[in-house]
Design a protein around this motif. Structure first.
Motif, PDB file in Angstrom:
ATOM      1  N   UNK A   1       2.676   6.989 -17.068  1.00  0.00           N
ATOM      2  CA  UNK A   1       3.616   6.485 -18.060  1.00  0.00           C
ATOM      3  C   UNK A   1       3.606   4.935 -17.816  1.00  0.00           C
ATOM      4  N   UNK A   2       3.678   3.966 -18.763  1.00  0.00           N
ATOM      5  CA  UNK A   2       3.778   2.662 -18.677  1.00  0.00           C
ATOM      6  C   UNK A   2       2.517   2.044 -18.281  1.00  0.00           C
ATOM      7  N   UNK A   3       1.446   2.514 -17.976  1.00  0.00           N
ATOM      8  CA  UNK A   3       0.192   1.521 -17.432  1.00  0.00           C
ATOM      9  C   UNK A   3      -0.544   1.445 -18.767  1.00  0.00           C
ATOM     10  N   UNK A   4      -1.387   0.337 -18.625  1.00  0.00           N
ATOM     11  CA  UNK A   4      -2.300  -0.010 -19.591  1.00  0.00           C
ATOM     12  C   UNK A   4      -3.599  -0.377 -19.037  1.00  0.00           C
ATOM     13  N   UNK A   5      -4.517   0.480 -19.507  1.00  0.00           N
ATOM     14  CA  UNK A   5      -6.178   0.119 -18.799  1.00  0.00           C
ATOM     15  C   UNK A   5      -6.962  -0.998 -19.878  1.00  0.00           C
ATOM     16  N   UNK A   6      -6.297  -2.140 -19.977  1.00  0.00           N
ATOM     17  CA  UNK A   6      -6.884  -3.205 -20.819  1.00  0.00           C
ATOM     18  C   UNK A   6      -6.790  -4.426 -20.102  1.00  0.00           C
TER      19      UNK A   6
END
Length: 163
Positions: free
Chosen positions: A115-120
């Protein structure tokens, strides 16, 4: 002799127990609201200068939002994107680009589902030495490397305050 061994064993047990490692007070460094605001303003200014309409966010070490700005002409998705990139950088202590590379490994791929992470690309940790104080994230430029460049501009703007 037995008395000495008993005292030695008791002392060693105390030293190795959780109480032996406990500290009553832990001091930490925190980002100020003023510094966080200066960072997002500079990141936004850099992207606007480059012709990009973005959002910029700064979070503390726990991922809590400290500062946020959105160019009125940016897309609605840029707000969440910038915050999640900052969250990823802060909580993993690495750029969101490095996190993206990490999650390309099958053994770590599940991390991107947290939850909450972003792989960009576009999030950068805010550090003093090896101590992570938070993260800055930018979203909305045409390419994550451009988002990261604007985040780095925000970070460089306050570098003298992060010593």
């Amino acid at each position: 002799m037995l008395f000495r061994l008993t005292i030695l064993a008791a002392t060693a047990g105390l030293a190795l127990s959780p109480a032996g490692f406990a500290q009553g007070v832990i001091q930490s460094q925190l980002l100020s609201a003023e510094t966080a605001n200066a960072m997002v303003m500079e990141a936004l200014a850099q992207c606007q200068k480059d012709g990009y309409r973005v959002s910029a966010a700064v979070v503390d070490r726990g991922g809590n939002l400290l500062a946020f700005i959105r160019d009125p002409a940016s897309g609605p998705h840029t707000a969440e994107s910038s915050r999640r990139k900052a969250f990823t950088a802060a909580t993993f202590g690495m750029t969101s680009a490095a996190f993206t590379a990490l999650t390309a490994n099958p053994g770590a791929a599940g991390l991107k589902d947290l939850t909450g992470v972003f792989a960009l690309t576009g999030g950068v940790p805010i550090k003093v030495g090896n101590n992570v104080l938070g993260g800055i994230g930018v979203g909305g430029a045409p390419g994550g490397e451009k988002d990261e460049a604007c985040a780095n501009a925000g970070l460089q703007h306050v570098a003298d305050q992060l010593k």
